[in-house]
Scaffold this active site. Structure first.
Site, PDB file in Angstrom:
ATOM      1  N   LYS A   1       0.825  -1.207   0.000  1.00  0.00           N
ATOM      2  CA  LYS A   1       0.000   0.000   0.000  1.00  0.00           C
ATOM      3  C   LYS A   1       0.868   1.270   0.000  1.00  0.00           C
ATOM      4  O   LYS A   1       0.456   2.300  -0.508  1.00  0.00           O
ATOM      5  CB  LYS A   1      -0.919   0.035   1.221  1.00  0.00           C
ATOM      6  CG  LYS A   1      -1.821  -1.178   1.412  1.00  0.00           C
ATOM      7  CD  LYS A   1      -3.009  -1.167   0.480  1.00  0.00           C
ATOM      8  CE  LYS A   1      -4.101  -2.181   0.836  1.00  0.00           C
ATOM      9  NZ  LYS A   1      -3.694  -3.594   0.866  1.00  0.00           N
TER      10      LYS A   1
HETATM   11  C1  PLP Z   1      -4.288  -4.740   0.426  1.00  0.00           C
HETATM   12  C2  PLP Z   1      -3.530  -6.004   0.407  1.00  0.00           C
HETATM   13  C3  PLP Z   1      -3.780  -7.026  -0.548  1.00  0.00           C
HETATM   14  C4  PLP Z   1      -4.915  -6.933  -1.542  1.00  0.00           C
HETATM   15  O1  PLP Z   1      -4.718  -5.948  -2.522  1.00  0.00           O
HETATM   16  P1  PLP Z   1      -5.942  -5.422  -3.400  1.00  0.00           P
HETATM   17  O2  PLP Z   1      -5.416  -4.294  -4.186  1.00  0.00           O
HETATM   18  O3  PLP Z   1      -6.986  -4.996  -2.411  1.00  0.00           O
HETATM   19  O4  PLP Z   1      -6.412  -6.562  -4.245  1.00  0.00           O
HETATM   20  C5  PLP Z   1      -2.961  -8.135  -0.556  1.00  0.00           C
HETATM   21  N1  PLP Z   1      -1.959  -8.276   0.340  1.00  0.00           N
HETATM   22  C6  PLP Z   1      -1.697  -7.339   1.269  1.00  0.00           C
HETATM   23  C7  PLP Z   1      -0.593  -7.574   2.235  1.00  0.00           C
HETATM   24  C8  PLP Z   1      -2.463  -6.169   1.343  1.00  0.00           C
HETATM   25  O5  PLP Z   1      -2.191  -5.241   2.286  1.00  0.00           O
END
Ligand code: PLP
Length: 481
Positions: free
Chosen positions: A119
């Site tokens: 993120k």
């Molecule tokens: C947010 C997240 C995901 C999922 O990603 P999306 O974009 O919502 O599909 C997968 N792994 C981790 C560690 C995350 O923080």
């Protein structure tokens, strides 16, 4: 004329990039999409392949944000993507694991930022964009959010100390890991406010929705969000697909244009949607593997063409918790593209969804053809398989991976093709999910130097009640105006 955006659910025009940057849903309930997906030529691929991550980010993102001067996007990208913030000169380094069934298998590391999850890759750039656009317009923004752990901390680390931005983040008391709590609550910046709620993540989310539904309050106190439907986040994520591809070309001696596959641990469908956008721009990605955990709505859709999102009672708590999502908000954008931008047809499907709880695209041959061409395939991974992959990757390649990345490995392995590299996106570092690592390996997860004492730092958090009116009063008192 700069690139224009429109809604997925009607022909409503939403303006250019900076017009949609701070907005959530379109007025008709749809999501913002560009009128056309920008194209990158074969010569540009060659020219871009030697750029630094920040320079590449500026070129990719300016294609979507061409109402900003290129020099501005370049400056913001240079501030967002530094070695100091991402602990790596490459920002998103590609690390080869080995060769399986003739296919080179590698990790694309996206989790070396401040909060140890991917993120940060988008959120750091979003922080720069918000600050630039708000200060140049003389505006302020109070970001109100709810988090179960990853998104909230990435937003706080991206917005800390930023002028013109305040963050109010609700988190569920006692439901996050010690590490996640310490990561958020140890921030001492005056513009970051952690408020803990006696309840679940859904309770926090409901409070945010209730405040946002009061439109007069929302506009008076300049309330905004940074959730995963934000289009700027999607475009910032497109960048690392290019960076990963270029590194694969170099490391495996490929020709520019050769096919590479990617496996993406998926929840809200934002990450893999960014990969699809990269492919549509002209990046030679053969397949994009949508990896789910036991919450397998997406895997079910790609294998049956029936979309049936689930309610919270049917959503399991798993050991890859950031993927415990049964209603992937960005999925709408993919369906919009599969319908070739037919907003009326999309609105019909979503009406069907709200009346019957599902829809099927199995009878639509045009959609089936477009889906086949999109390269998206899917599969799921269970708790036992997740633990097995963590142990196996450690034993074979001496590398500890986190539970979400393990899901990406498991499903990616179902789609290996001899001679074609498979890049598995590393969406978090194992330190964030220490309990599952202990369960898989019988030893603690490795930790980045400097974070050993995280849990013993002083914490700054206010316990609030689960009361919307009290929350509004608190916001009114502390909002930046
Ligand atoms: C947010 C997240 C995901 C999922 O990603 P999306 O974009 O919502 O599909 C997968 N792994 C981790 C560690 C995350 O923080």
């Amino acid at each position: 004329m700069s690139l224009q955006y429109r809604s997925t659910r009607s022909d409503t025009r939403l303006g250019s990039f900076t017009d949609i940057l701070l907005e959530g849903l379109a007025p008709d309930g749809g999501l913002a999409m560009p009128q056309a997906i920008p194209q990158v030529s074969a010569q540009e691929l060659v020219d871009w392949s030697g750029l630094s991550y920040a320079q590449l980010a500026a070129r990719v993102m300016h294609r979507f944000a061409d109402d900003l001067p290129f020099e501005v996007v370049e400056r913001l990208a240079a501030a967002a993507y530094t070695e100091q913030t991402f602990h790596s000169k490459a920002i998103a380094p590609l690390t080869p694991l080995g060769v399986e069934q003739g296919a080179p298998l590698a990790l694309l590391e996206l989790s070396n930022g401040p909060t140890l999850a991917f993120k940060d890759m988008a959120m750091q750039m979003l922080g720069q964009l918000f600050e630039y656009v708000l200060t140049s317009r003389g505006q302020t923004l109070n970001i109100l959010g709810a988090t179960s752990g990853d998104t909230g901390s990435a937003a706080e680390y991206a917005m800390r100390g930023k002028k013109a931005v305040n963050v109010f983040m609700l988190s569920p008391q006692g439901r996050m890991s010690d590490f996640q709590r310490a990561q958020m609550y140890s921030l001492q910046d005056p513009n970051i406010h952690n408020w803990s709620v006696p309840g679940s993540f859904d309770d926090c989310q409901d409070m945010v929705k209730a405040v946002s539904a009061d439109l007069a309050f929302k506009s008076k106190y300049r309330i905004g969000t940074v959730n995963s439907i934000n289009w700027a986040r999607i475009t910032a994520q497109v960048v690392y697909y290019f960076a990963g591809y270029f590194q694969a070309v170099r490391q495996y001696g490929l020709k520019m244009g050769d096919a590479v596959a990617v496996s993406v641990p998926s929840g809200n469908f934002g990450n893999v949607l960014s990969g699809y956008v990269a492919k549509r721009m002209g990046l030679p990605l053969s397949r994009l593997v949508v990896a789910t955990n036991e919450n397998n709505v997406l895997a079910e859709f790609f294998n049956s063409l029936v979309y049936r999102p689930r309610g919270s009672t049917e959503t399991y708590v798993t050991s890859s918790p950031s993927m415990d999502i049964s209603k992937a908000s960005n999925f709408e954008r993919y369906v919009f593209e599969m319908l070739n931008g037919d907003a009326a047809a999309l609105a019909d499907l979503w009406r069907q969804l709200s009346s019957t709880g599902q829809f099927s695209l199995a009878d639509n041959q045009t959609v089936r053809d477009r889906m086949a061409a999109s390269g998206l395939v899917a599969g799921e991974s269970s708790h036992a398989q997740r633990l097995a992959a963590i142990a196996d990757i450690d034993a074979k390649y001496n590398r500890v991976i986190d539970p979400h990345t393990a899901d990406g490995i498991n499903v990616g392995r179902q789609y290996l093709r001899a001679g074609e590299p498979m890049l598995v996106l590393e969406t978090a570092l194992p330190a964030k999910f220490g309990q599952t690592i202990e369960e898989a390996l019988g030893r603690p997860a490795p930790r980045r130097a400097g974070l050993e004492q995280l849990e013993s730092l002083p914490q700054r958090v206010v316990a609030v009640t689960q009361d919307v009116e009290a929350l509004k009063a608190r916001i009114a008192e502390q909002a930046l105006l």
